[in-house]
Write a protein that holds these residues in place. Structure first.
Motif, mmCIF file in Angstrom:
data_model
loop_
_atom_site.group_PDB
_atom_site.id
_atom_site.type_symbol
_atom_site.label_atom_id
_atom_site.label_comp_id
_atom_site.label_asym_id
_atom_site.label_seq_id
_atom_site.Cartn_x
_atom_site.Cartn_y
_atom_site.Cartn_z
ATOM 1 N N TRP A 7 0.836 -1.215 0.000
ATOM 2 C CA TRP A 7 0.000 0.000 0.000
ATOM 3 C C TRP A 7 0.864 1.256 0.000
ATOM 4 O O TRP A 7 0.592 2.207 -0.744
ATOM 5 N N TRP A 8 1.912 1.254 0.814
ATOM 6 C CA TRP A 8 2.791 2.416 0.853
ATOM 7 C C TRP A 8 3.471 2.651 -0.494
ATOM 8 O O TRP A 8 3.796 3.789 -0.854
ATOM 9 N N ASP A 9 3.717 1.599 -1.256
ATOM 10 C CA ASP A 9 4.466 1.697 -2.500
ATOM 11 C C ASP A 9 3.593 1.936 -3.732
ATOM 12 O O ASP A 9 4.125 2.137 -4.822
ATOM 13 N N PHE A 52 -0.280 5.016 -7.269
ATOM 14 C CA PHE A 52 -1.555 5.731 -7.365
ATOM 15 C C PHE A 52 -2.230 5.902 -5.998
ATOM 16 O O PHE A 52 -3.422 6.215 -5.920
ATOM 17 N N ASN A 53 -1.483 5.721 -4.916
ATOM 18 C CA ASN A 53 -2.048 5.786 -3.570
ATOM 19 C C ASN A 53 -2.542 7.203 -3.265
ATOM 20 O O ASN A 53 -1.743 8.123 -3.086
ATOM 21 N N SER A 54 -3.850 7.377 -3.193
ATOM 22 C CA SER A 54 -4.411 8.714 -2.966
ATOM 23 C C SER A 54 -4.080 9.239 -1.578
ATOM 24 O O SER A 54 -4.018 10.458 -1.375
ATOM 25 N N PHE A 55 -3.857 8.334 -0.616
ATOM 26 C CA PHE A 55 -3.496 8.782 0.733
ATOM 27 C C PHE A 55 -2.104 9.402 0.742
ATOM 28 O O PHE A 55 -1.908 10.513 1.243
ATOM 29 N N THR A 56 -1.129 8.714 0.210
ATOM 30 C CA THR A 56 0.236 9.235 0.276
ATOM 31 C C THR A 56 0.411 10.463 -0.616
ATOM 32 O O THR A 56 1.290 11.291 -0.362
#
Length: 310
Positions: A108-110, A113-117
């Motif tokens: 998830w951290w990587d 397209f992670n909208s949170f990070t």
């Protein structure tokens, strides 16, 4: 935006990619482990959902990277066998470095397209990295571990919980059972900062999809809030709009929220202690108005435009 997305069918999209825990008793352990490790279709669902509601990752690196945190640096040093000084050891007191971190948490951290990070202000939650255990030996985390008679993990195993996300004031904490830490995509639990834990999602990946569904539509598209939903409208909600299929209601700050879906619309209905009983978001204002009409409500003058973003 021409293609209509029916979120009344979202439960089928979710079921097609998420772990099949009900089939675990009939699978050899290595087969189920491989099943859990096949996370790519689940991340594809998260990416598609984000794009459907208007989020596309900007170019360049994310604004929030786990590598930027002091705790991450200490964690990596300790994994490599470095001897930390007393102050650093105190900062790491809540982390058990002997526990593996599930593959899905790292992934998830990587995600590019992670909208949170990329845009954490859309979420109003705080990631915990590296995950810290409950009960927390540092005294910072407030939740207890799992009880001896738990049905959320093996009651004969490690009854601690590894927290990976928290509400800003730690009124709620989300984490996985420490005894499941070796699984690639374990179930996700939620506490209310007391002695009790509930099932939040059937996997880490489902949790992040559910978190996105709770946040992005209401920030990125037109929405409506209803403080008190008339009983007849609540009945129409349940009979007209299918639930989106998440394992448990979203528990946060006293709310127990179930997500329902329809054509280009998501409706979040609280049956707990939230101030707002119903929030609805539409990919278009027309979809939002149509959902209100289906509930017997006129939202013509109630629609809030999307939140301003930098």
């Amino acid at each position: 935006m021409t293609e209509i997305v029916d979120y009344g069918a979202f439960a089928g999209r979710l079921r097609a990619v998420m772990p099949r825990w009900d089939e675990r008793p009939f699978m050899p352990p290595e087969v189920f482990a491989a099943h859990l490790a096949d996370t790519a279709p689940r991340w594809d669902l998260l990416r598609a959902f984000q794009e459907e509601w208007g989020f596309t990752a900007p170019s360049g690196p994310p604004a929030w990277r786990r590598e930027d945190t002091d705790e991450h640096r200490l964690y990596v040093r300790k994994l490599h066998g470095d001897v930390l000084d007393a102050d650093d050891e105190e900062d790491m007191e809540g982390v058990d470095v002997t526990l593996p971190i599930p593959k899905a948490v790292d992934e998830w951290w990587d995600l590019p397209f992670n909208s949170f990070t990329h845009e954490a202000r859309l979420y109003w939650t705080h990631p915990v990295w590296p995950p810290t255990v409950r009960p927390d030996p540092s005294g910072y985390g407030v939740s207890a571990g799992l009880p001896d008679d738990t049905d959320l993990t093996d009651p004969d195993g490690d009854l601690r919980v590894c927290v990976l996300m928290a509400e800003y004031q730690y009124c709620n904490e989300w984490g996985y059972a420490a005894s499941d830490a070796a699984l690639a995509d374990p179930r996700l639990l939620v506490s209310d900062g007391s002695d009790e834990w509930w099932l939040q999602a059937d996997s880490v990946t489902e949790f992040y999809v559910q978190l996105a569904a709770m946040r992005l539509p209401f920030a990125l598209r037109p929405s409506v809030e209803v403080a008190e939903l008339p009983p007849e409208a609540a009945t129409r909600l349940r009979t007209t709009f299918p639930a989106m299929g998440f394992a448990g209601p979203w528990r946060e700050l006293g709310a127990h929220t179930t997500l329902y879906g329809g054509p280009d619309v998501i409706l979040a209905h609280d049956e707990g202690a939230a101030d707002i009983t119903l929030r609805a978001a539409g990919r278009t204002p027309e979809a939002l108005l149509a959902a209100g009409t289906a509930l017997g409500l006129d939202w013509t003058t109630e629609i809030t435009p999307p939140r301003d973003r930098p």
